[in-house]
Enzyme design. Structure first.
Site, PDB file in Angstrom:
ATOM      1  N   SER A 258       0.837  -1.197   0.000  1.00 43.53           N
ATOM      2  CA  SER A 258       0.000   0.000   0.000  1.00 43.53           C
ATOM      3  C   SER A 258       0.873   1.247   0.000  1.00 43.53           C
ATOM      4  O   SER A 258       2.060   1.164  -0.342  1.00 43.53           O
ATOM      5  CB  SER A 258      -0.943  -0.027   1.207  1.00 43.53           C
ATOM      6  OG  SER A 258      -1.941   0.959   1.085  1.00 43.53           O
ATOM      7  N   ASN A 259       0.320   2.396   0.357  1.00 43.67           N
ATOM      8  CA  ASN A 259       1.085   3.645   0.392  1.00 43.67           C
ATOM      9  C   ASN A 259       0.559   4.548   1.495  1.00 43.67           C
ATOM     10  O   ASN A 259      -0.401   4.206   2.179  1.00 43.67           O
ATOM     11  CB  ASN A 259       1.054   4.322  -0.985  1.00 43.67           C
ATOM     12  CG  ASN A 259      -0.361   4.679  -1.394  1.00 43.67           C
ATOM     13  OD1 ASN A 259      -1.005   5.515  -0.779  1.00 43.67           O
ATOM     14  ND2 ASN A 259      -0.866   4.008  -2.428  1.00 43.67           N
ATOM     15  N   HIS A 260       1.149   5.717   1.659  1.00 44.82           N
ATOM     16  CA  HIS A 260       0.869   6.589   2.806  1.00 44.82           C
ATOM     17  C   HIS A 260      -0.286   7.559   2.589  1.00 44.82           C
ATOM     18  O   HIS A 260      -0.477   8.466   3.402  1.00 44.82           O
ATOM     19  CB  HIS A 260       2.120   7.398   3.172  1.00 44.82           C
ATOM     20  CG  HIS A 260       3.183   6.585   3.826  1.00 44.82           C
ATOM     21  ND1 HIS A 260       2.985   5.983   5.045  1.00 44.82           N
ATOM     22  CD2 HIS A 260       4.433   6.251   3.440  1.00 44.82           C
ATOM     23  CE1 HIS A 260       4.085   5.331   5.386  1.00 44.82           C
ATOM     24  NE2 HIS A 260       4.975   5.469   4.407  1.00 44.82           N
ATOM     25  N   SER A 261      -1.053   7.408   1.519  1.00 44.70           N
ATOM     26  CA  SER A 261      -2.174   8.329   1.306  1.00 44.70           C
ATOM     27  C   SER A 261      -3.152   8.267   2.480  1.00 44.70           C
ATOM     28  O   SER A 261      -3.547   7.185   2.914  1.00 44.70           O
ATOM     29  CB  SER A 261      -2.902   7.961   0.010  1.00 44.70           C
ATOM     30  OG  SER A 261      -4.115   8.678  -0.076  1.00 44.70           O
TER      31      SER A 261
ATOM     32  N   ALA B 296      -4.669   7.469  -4.391  1.00 52.45           N
ATOM     33  CA  ALA B 296      -3.300   7.041  -4.699  1.00 52.45           C
ATOM     34  C   ALA B 296      -3.364   5.543  -4.992  1.00 52.45           C
ATOM     35  O   ALA B 296      -3.197   4.704  -4.110  1.00 52.45           O
ATOM     36  CB  ALA B 296      -2.378   7.328  -3.522  1.00 52.45           C
TER      37      ALA B 296
END
Ligand code: C5P
Length: 224
Positions: A29-32, A96
């Site tokens: 995943s990502n930090h959005s 994102a």
């Protein structure tokens, strides 16, 4: 407010990160944070628009009068967004989205091995959701994307506007401190064919009110 300048307008917004399973217990995943998309959903709904919010896994309350669809993966976000898109006036891609997912999600938890220091995962490309909406031939809504960049921000954003066939793109310099990803604040340069406008650094809600007004202005200009 009692004024409803966006009454009758149907808007779908994607927000947050996506989560791509590796095995039953792990994901990419990502930090959005989803804050920008949620603030934008609130800004549109407060002016009377009919807002659908397609949200990846985030820790945020649903704004009032917003219909929320919770999804995890890019594929799920794609399917929900594309099923809504032909009924919308405006679709905005704030999410994102993970660019890649596992080619095959492991059915059982991957085990650490004693004989290798490396683990190789094979990933395949996810669909580009906002480009797929913009490629609709019938009932194509007005399409707005975001471009989070760390360098040559306006150049890359202008290229994305063209390549994805968007109507507008909101360029975001994520290398700057105190704005963008996971921040309460943001600044944007909004580009479209034939113009651009700077929205200076402010909290994401105030910024969203200005951005929503600008999007509706350009949408209405495109209809006349
Ligand atoms: O190409 P890039 O990911 O930088 O483009 C960002 C824009 O495209 C954002 O509006 C984002 O929501 C959208 N996007 C998408 N589906 C993807 C990748 C990006 O809708 N798979």
């Amino acid at each position: 407010s009692t004024e409803q300048p966006f009454k009758g307008l149907k808007v779908t917004i994607t927000a947050g990160p996506t989560r791509e399973a590796i095995d039953p217990v792990r994901f990419i995943s990502n930090h959005s944070s989803g804050k920008m998309g949620f603030a934008l959903a609130r800004a549109f709904a407060e002016q009377g628009a009919q807002v659908s919010l397609v949200a990846g896994p985030v820790n945020l309350a649903t704004p009032q009068n917003v219909r929320r669809y919770d999804v995890e993966s890019a594929q799920q976000m794609h399917d929900v967004t594309l099923s809504l898109a032909p009924q919308q006036d405006i679709v905005i891609g704030c999410a994102a989205v993970a660019d890649y997912r596992m080619q095959t999600v492991a059915e059982q938890k991957l085990k650490k091995t004693d004989d290798s220091e490396q683990l190789v995962l094979t990933l395949v490309k996810n669909p580009d959701i906002i480009a797929a909406v913009a490629a609709l031939s019938a009932q194509r809504p007005f399409v707005v994307g975001f471009a989070a960049e760390t360098q040559a921000v306006l150049d890359y954003a202008a290229q994305k506007l063209q390549r994805k066939n968007l109507d507008m793109i909101c360029a975001n310099d994520v290398a700057l401190q105190g704005q963008g990803f996971n921040s309460e604040h943001n600044a944007l340069t909004v580009l479209w064919k034939g113009g651009q406008q700077q929205l200076p650094l402010s909290d994401k809600y105030s910024l969203s009110q200005k951005l929503a007004a600008l999007i509706v202005q350009q949408y209405r200009a495109s209809q006349s």
